[in-house]
Design a protein around this motif. Structure first.
Motif, PDB file in Angstrom:
ATOM      1  N   LEU A 290       0.720  -1.067  -0.102  1.00  0.00           N
ATOM      2  CA  LEU A 290       0.036  -0.075   0.067  1.00  0.00           C
ATOM      3  C   LEU A 290       0.780   1.137  -0.064  1.00  0.00           C
ATOM      4  CD1 LEU A 290      -2.762   1.493   0.413  1.00  0.00           C
ATOM      5  CD2 LEU A 290      -2.448   1.159   2.777  1.00  0.00           C
ATOM      6  N   ARG A 291       0.771   2.116  -0.972  1.00  0.00           N
ATOM      7  CA  ARG A 291       1.412   3.298  -1.034  1.00  0.00           C
ATOM      8  C   ARG A 291       0.850   4.344  -0.112  1.00  0.00           C
ATOM      9  NH1 ARG A 291       1.674   3.735  -6.466  1.00  0.00           N
ATOM     10  NH2 ARG A 291       3.315   2.248  -6.584  1.00  0.00           N
ATOM     11  N   VAL A 292       1.600   5.117   0.568  1.00  0.00           N
ATOM     12  CA  VAL A 292       0.952   6.249   1.380  1.00  0.00           C
ATOM     13  C   VAL A 292       2.035   7.291   1.036  1.00  0.00           C
ATOM     14  CG1 VAL A 292       0.076   4.450   3.209  1.00  0.00           C
ATOM     15  CG2 VAL A 292       2.414   5.396   3.256  1.00  0.00           C
ATOM     16  N   ARG A 293       1.532   8.584   1.868  1.00  0.00           N
ATOM     17  CA  ARG A 293       2.348   9.776   1.687  1.00  0.00           C
ATOM     18  C   ARG A 293       3.341   9.658   2.890  1.00  0.00           C
ATOM     19  NH1 ARG A 293      -2.859  12.033   0.364  1.00  0.00           N
ATOM     20  NH2 ARG A 293      -2.856  12.582  -1.694  1.00  0.00           N
ATOM     21  N   ASP A 294       2.945   9.178   3.928  1.00  0.00           N
ATOM     22  CA  ASP A 294       3.874   9.371   5.129  1.00  0.00           C
ATOM     23  C   ASP A 294       3.845   8.068   5.846  1.00  0.00           C
ATOM     24  OD1 ASP A 294       5.052   9.945   7.959  1.00  0.00           O
ATOM     25  OD2 ASP A 294       4.391  11.874   7.747  1.00  0.00           O
ATOM     26  N   VAL A 295       4.810   7.318   5.493  1.00  0.00           N
ATOM     27  CA  VAL A 295       5.004   5.956   6.053  1.00  0.00           C
ATOM     28  C   VAL A 295       4.997   5.755   7.532  1.00  0.00           C
ATOM     29  CG1 VAL A 295       7.547   5.689   5.978  1.00  0.00           C
ATOM     30  CG2 VAL A 295       6.064   3.587   5.639  1.00  0.00           C
ATOM     31  N   GLU A 296       5.755   6.641   8.356  1.00  0.00           N
ATOM     32  CA  GLU A 296       5.701   6.776   9.719  1.00  0.00           C
ATOM     33  C   GLU A 296       4.142   7.160  10.471  1.00  0.00           C
ATOM     34  OE1 GLU A 296       8.809   9.212  11.525  1.00  0.00           O
ATOM     35  OE2 GLU A 296      10.263   8.509  10.035  1.00  0.00           O
ATOM     36  N   LYS A 297       3.665   7.998   9.819  1.00  0.00           N
ATOM     37  CA  LYS A 297       2.305   8.339  10.304  1.00  0.00           C
ATOM     38  C   LYS A 297       1.309   7.217   9.814  1.00  0.00           C
ATOM     39  CE  LYS A 297      -1.092  12.146   9.913  1.00  0.00           C
ATOM     40  NZ  LYS A 297      -1.237  13.359   9.318  1.00  0.00           N
ATOM     41  N   ALA A 298       1.511   6.961   8.840  1.00  0.00           N
ATOM     42  CA  ALA A 298       0.548   5.408   8.347  1.00  0.00           C
ATOM     43  C   ALA A 298       0.727   4.460   9.341  1.00  0.00           C
ATOM     44  CB  ALA A 298       0.873   5.325   6.976  1.00  0.00           C
ATOM     45  N   SER A 299       2.009   3.952   9.437  1.00  0.00           N
ATOM     46  CA  SER A 299       2.481   2.834  10.560  1.00  0.00           C
ATOM     47  C   SER A 299       1.672   3.068  11.739  1.00  0.00           C
ATOM     48  CB  SER A 299       3.819   2.581  10.372  1.00  0.00           C
ATOM     49  OG  SER A 299       4.273   1.684  11.289  1.00  0.00           O
ATOM     50  N   ALA A 300       1.882   4.460  12.373  1.00  0.00           N
ATOM     51  CA  ALA A 300       1.432   4.618  13.687  1.00  0.00           C
ATOM     52  C   ALA A 300      -0.067   4.491  13.683  1.00  0.00           C
ATOM     53  CB  ALA A 300       1.684   6.098  14.108  1.00  0.00           C
TER      54      ALA A 300
ATOM     55  N   TYR B 142      -2.157   2.357  11.723  1.00  0.00           N
ATOM     56  CA  TYR B 142      -2.289   0.930  11.687  1.00  0.00           C
ATOM     57  C   TYR B 142      -2.132   0.212  13.255  1.00  0.00           C
ATOM     58  CZ  TYR B 142      -3.414   0.839   6.635  1.00  0.00           C
ATOM     59  OH  TYR B 142      -3.873   1.072   5.497  1.00  0.00           O
ATOM     60  N   GLN B 143      -0.794   0.826  13.635  1.00  0.00           N
ATOM     61  CA  GLN B 143      -0.815   0.111  15.004  1.00  0.00           C
ATOM     62  C   GLN B 143      -1.834   0.500  16.253  1.00  0.00           C
ATOM     63  OE1 GLN B 143       3.615  -0.213  16.064  1.00  0.00           O
ATOM     64  NE2 GLN B 143       3.812   0.919  14.169  1.00  0.00           N
ATOM     65  N   SER B 144      -2.190   1.790  15.992  1.00  0.00           N
ATOM     66  CA  SER B 144      -2.956   2.361  17.198  1.00  0.00           C
ATOM     67  C   SER B 144      -4.368   1.759  17.131  1.00  0.00           C
ATOM     68  CB  SER B 144      -3.027   3.736  16.892  1.00  0.00           C
ATOM     69  OG  SER B 144      -2.406   4.461  17.946  1.00  0.00           O
ATOM     70  N   PHE B 145      -4.999   1.899  15.763  1.00  0.00           N
ATOM     71  CA  PHE B 145      -6.496   1.635  15.661  1.00  0.00           C
ATOM     72  C   PHE B 145      -6.714   0.345  15.070  1.00  0.00           C
ATOM     73  CE2 PHE B 145      -6.128   6.295  14.840  1.00  0.00           C
ATOM     74  CZ  PHE B 145      -6.960   6.619  15.746  1.00  0.00           C
ATOM     75  N   LEU B 146      -5.728  -0.477  14.714  1.00  0.00           N
ATOM     76  CA  LEU B 146      -5.975  -1.753  13.963  1.00  0.00           C
ATOM     77  C   LEU B 146      -5.071  -3.051  14.879  1.00  0.00           C
ATOM     78  CD1 LEU B 146      -6.571  -1.226  10.215  1.00  0.00           C
ATOM     79  CD2 LEU B 146      -8.173  -1.456  12.114  1.00  0.00           C
TER      80      LEU B 146
END
Length: 71
Positions: free
Chosen positions: A12-22, A24-28
């Motif tokens: 999955l391509r995202v704009r900000d990998v650190e923000k996206a990772s956080a 996915y970890q936090s909410f899922l």
């Protein structure tokens, strides 16, 4: 017999990998299993197939999700 053995990961391509990772970890509840320069590999529960998020340009006109197959 299939040419492909399995889907190795979904990318999955995202704009900000650190923000996206956080997110996915936090909410899922996903867990980072590998940290690369511009990507993260996230484990999903007991599944053997991870989610790979990679930093890049996100566009509505291009597909931002794709599988990587294992031969």
């Amino acid at each position: 017999m299939s040419l492909l053995d399995r889907i190795d990961t979904i990318c999955l391509r995202v704009r900000d990998v650190e923000k996206a990772s956080a997110w996915y970890q936090s909410f899922l509840g996903f867990e980072e299993s590998f940290i690369g320069d511009h990507y993260r590999i996230l484990s999903i529960g007991h599944s053997k197939m991870p989610l790979t998020i990679e930093e890049g340009e996100v566009s509505e006109s291009h597909n931002n999700v794709y599988p990587i197959f294992f031969l």
